[in-house]
Design a protein around this motif. Structure first.
Motif, PDB file in Angstrom:
ATOM      1  N   ILE A  68      59.613  34.306  39.345  1.00 41.99           N
ATOM      2  CA  ILE A  68      59.222  33.512  38.182  1.00 41.99           C
ATOM      3  C   ILE A  68      57.997  32.695  38.566  1.00 41.99           C
ATOM      4  CG2 ILE A  68      59.917  31.609  36.684  1.00 41.99           C
ATOM      5  CD1 ILE A  68      62.858  32.862  37.428  1.00 41.99           C
ATOM      6  N   ARG A  69      56.910  32.878  37.856  1.00 34.79           N
ATOM      7  CA  ARG A  69      55.654  32.192  38.165  1.00 34.79           C
ATOM      8  C   ARG A  69      54.853  32.101  36.874  1.00 34.79           C
ATOM      9  NH1 ARG A  69      51.846  36.173  37.896  1.00 34.79           N
ATOM     10  NH2 ARG A  69      52.744  38.250  37.907  1.00 34.79           N
ATOM     11  N   SER A  70      53.762  31.343  36.882  1.00 34.30           N
ATOM     12  CA  SER A  70      52.977  31.260  35.649  1.00 34.30           C
ATOM     13  C   SER A  70      51.487  31.403  35.925  1.00 34.30           C
ATOM     14  CB  SER A  70      53.265  29.950  34.918  1.00 34.30           C
ATOM     15  OG  SER A  70      52.750  28.856  35.645  1.00 34.30           O
ATOM     16  N   ASN A  71      51.116  32.013  37.050  1.00 31.13           N
ATOM     17  CA  ASN A  71      49.686  32.142  37.349  1.00 31.13           C
ATOM     18  C   ASN A  71      49.060  33.299  36.595  1.00 31.13           C
ATOM     19  OD1 ASN A  71      51.245  33.791  38.976  1.00 31.13           O
ATOM     20  ND2 ASN A  71      49.775  33.840  40.635  1.00 31.13           N
ATOM     21  N   TYR A  72      48.661  33.016  35.370  1.00 31.61           N
ATOM     22  CA  TYR A  72      48.001  34.000  34.528  1.00 31.61           C
ATOM     23  C   TYR A  72      46.552  33.568  34.310  1.00 31.61           C
ATOM     24  CZ  TYR A  72      52.073  36.880  33.748  1.00 31.61           C
ATOM     25  OH  TYR A  72      53.105  37.753  33.925  1.00 31.61           O
ATOM     26  N   LEU A  73      45.866  34.226  33.375  1.00 33.50           N
ATOM     27  CA  LEU A  73      44.428  34.009  33.296  1.00 33.50           C
ATOM     28  C   LEU A  73      43.935  33.594  31.910  1.00 33.50           C
ATOM     29  CD1 LEU A  73      42.343  34.217  35.484  1.00 33.50           C
ATOM     30  CD2 LEU A  73      41.902  36.579  34.827  1.00 33.50           C
ATOM     31  N   ARG A  74      44.726  33.795  30.878  1.00 31.83           N
ATOM     32  CA  ARG A  74      44.197  33.603  29.516  1.00 31.83           C
ATOM     33  C   ARG A  74      44.875  32.427  28.826  1.00 31.83           C
ATOM     34  NH1 ARG A  74      39.661  36.548  29.994  1.00 31.83           N
ATOM     35  NH2 ARG A  74      40.233  38.344  31.265  1.00 31.83           N
TER      36      ARG A  74
END
Lengths: 416, 87
Positions: free
Chosen positions: A80-86
């Motif tokens: 579970i992580r939230s390192n996205y780009l948009r």
């Protein structure tokens, strides 16, 4: 629903644990429901749970062709992580991570969420630029993400070694402290138990074989247990989104590919973070049972086979043993694959469809598990109110023809 | 490991190849005549067949040519097509 607590544990211990209440029932299908959710994985069960709890809809069924959480919910590697780009993805995934922090108490079910942090190795100059761009983008949305110096990373991971022969030398890392893992089965079971307690019918071993339509509107599903009518139908399917959508006459911007994972024999605690080897696109961590869990990207061609092929295995093992040479002597215990539905832009579709009354929450690619709570929350909002949730309004079905892609790395990216 | 039968080089391991797309996918003759929905359907949408289906493959690390095979996406059984589907 009888709550789980220390007293319930003690009380049941007196009876040799023979009187525990069933976590959910096995009802027969009713002829008609207000909402039918196709797919009894984490997303479908969470959707049903929030439909009942947040929106007061009582007459709901979850239709599952196998057993609960037996698809990709039970096949993912729990990160579970939230390192996205948009801008559409980061607040969405960050909210999901926050929901995970409260999920065990919300569900009264221990999902074993362990925020051990994720360390992503930087293994090339280009990766440094990408990582810094991602870090800065994450900071724009107030998300937790920071650079980690080589020395700090070495202190945090004493078993790490930069071998002199390494093909991709590690120069540093980026770090998400709040990332972690949760027990995937428990997430499905917890939502199932909560949904059942709020009157949701969970119909297992009930495969959808057709979508009934009248005047362009979806009015029910044809299943192995007969025809079930519904005012609204939500599809929360992974690995068969195109197949089910096709029953409603829809074509999807999705390709189904196998995503493999591997588990070694269990060893004593040695690795206390999720580590991503950026240069190879592989990841590794240690499960609570002690197994070393590793995986990488999908096999780069369409498949519904639930098994993968050796080039990926070789790539993952190369990546992991290059940075953690101590793992060279481990033996692989299990290898498996789940079929993932990869959208063309790498982002999900949480949306109405051209078929009225037919909603979809699909195309999660390799990232569905981490989004389970927010997916359920936003999909329930969409079905109940017929308008998208604030956090999910970018993930529409028509974004492809409108050119409003949410590019996170989809099918095109995945092609060798 | 899949063995992909290249019509010109013979069977080779799958990592010699890149899977292109569905066999019957053809670029529309006049894209400007299409609506946005029709164009998006060509660019993005797939039949994504479960079962036997035609596919274009590219012998990227070999002869560099494209060809068509039939492959079952469940069993991975491959049926070569005479001349690689290129007429």
């Amino acid at each position: 629903m009888k709550r789980y607590s220390i007293t319930s544990l003690l009380r049941n211990a007196m009876n040799y644990h023979e009187d525990w209440q069933l976590a959910w029932g096995s009802p027969e299908p009713k002829p008609e429901y207000d909402v039918i959710i196709i797919g009894g994985g984490g997303h479908g069960l969470a959707t049903a749970c929030y439909l009942a709890k947040d929106h007061g809809i009582k007459n709901i069924a979850v239709v599952e062709k196998g057993w609960l959480g037996g698809g990709n919910t039970g096949r993912n590697t729990m990160t579970i992580r939230s390192n996205y780009l948009r801008e559409q993805s980061i607040p969405f995934m960050d909210r999901s991570l926050e929901m995970y922090e409260e999920l065990s108490s919300y569900l009264n079910y221990n999902v074993m969420f362990s925020q051990r942090g994720q360390i992503t190795f930087i293994q090339s100059a280009a990766a440094t630029r990408r990582a810094m761009r991602q870090k800065n983008t994450m900071h724009l949305y107030g998300a937790d993400y920071r650079a980690m110096s080589f020395d700090e990373m070495k202190r945090r991971l004493p078993i790490f070694e930069n071998s002199p022969n390494a093909r991709h030398k590690v120069s540093g890392a980026v770090y998400q402290k709040s990332a972690g893992i949760a027990r995937h089965d428990a997430v499905a079971w917890g939502y199932a138990r909560m949904a059942d307690a709020h009157g949701v019918d969970i119909l297992q071993n009930c495969e959808v074989q057709g979508i009934l339509r009248e005047n362009g509107r979806a009015v029910g599903v044809e299943t192995t247990k007969g025809i079930i009518k519904a005012k609204k139908i939500g599809m929360a399917v992974a690995g068969h989104a195109s197949v089910v959508a096709n029953m409603a006459g829809l074509r999807m911007p999705i390709e189904t590919q196998p995503l493999q994972a591997f588990v070694s024999t269990p060893i004593k605690p040695i690795l206390d973070a999720v580590v991503v080897c950026g240069g190879y696109g592989a990841y590794v961590m240690q499960s609570d049972k002690g197994e070393i869990v590793a995986g990488s990207g999908a096999d780069p061609y369409p498949s519904y086979a639930q098994r993968g092929t050796p080039p990926i295995i070789e790539g993952v093992i190369t990546a992991v043993t290059e940075v953690f040479p101590v793992f060279r002597r481990l033996q692989l215990l299990r290898q498996w694959a789940g079929m993932i539905d990869i959208c063309y832009d790498g982002s999900p579709i949480i949306s109405k469809t051209p078929v009225e009354g037919f909603y979809c929450d699909v195309g999660w690619g390799s990232g569905g598990f981490k989004a389970t709570p927010i997916s359920g929350k936003t999909f329930a909002h969409l079905i109940a109110r017929d308008e998208p949730h604030e956090l999910a309004k970018g993930f529409t079905f028509d974004r492809f023809e409108k050119g409003k892609l949410v590019l996170e790395g989809g099918v095109g990216y995945n092609r060798g | 490991m899949l063995q992909i039968p290249c019509p010109w080089c013979g069977p080779r391991a799958e990592d010699d190849f890149i899977c292109g797309t569905e066999a019957d996918r053809k670029r529309p003759k006049d894209p400007s005549a299409l609506s946005d929905a029709e164009w998006a359907d060509y660019v993005f949408n797939h039949d994504n067949i479960k079962g036997n289906t035609g596919e274009q493959w590219w012998h990227f690390r070999g002869c560099g040519r494209w060809f068509v095979i039939e492959r079952d996406t469940v069993t991975h059984e491959i049926t070569p097509i005479e001349g690689g589907g290129m007429k």
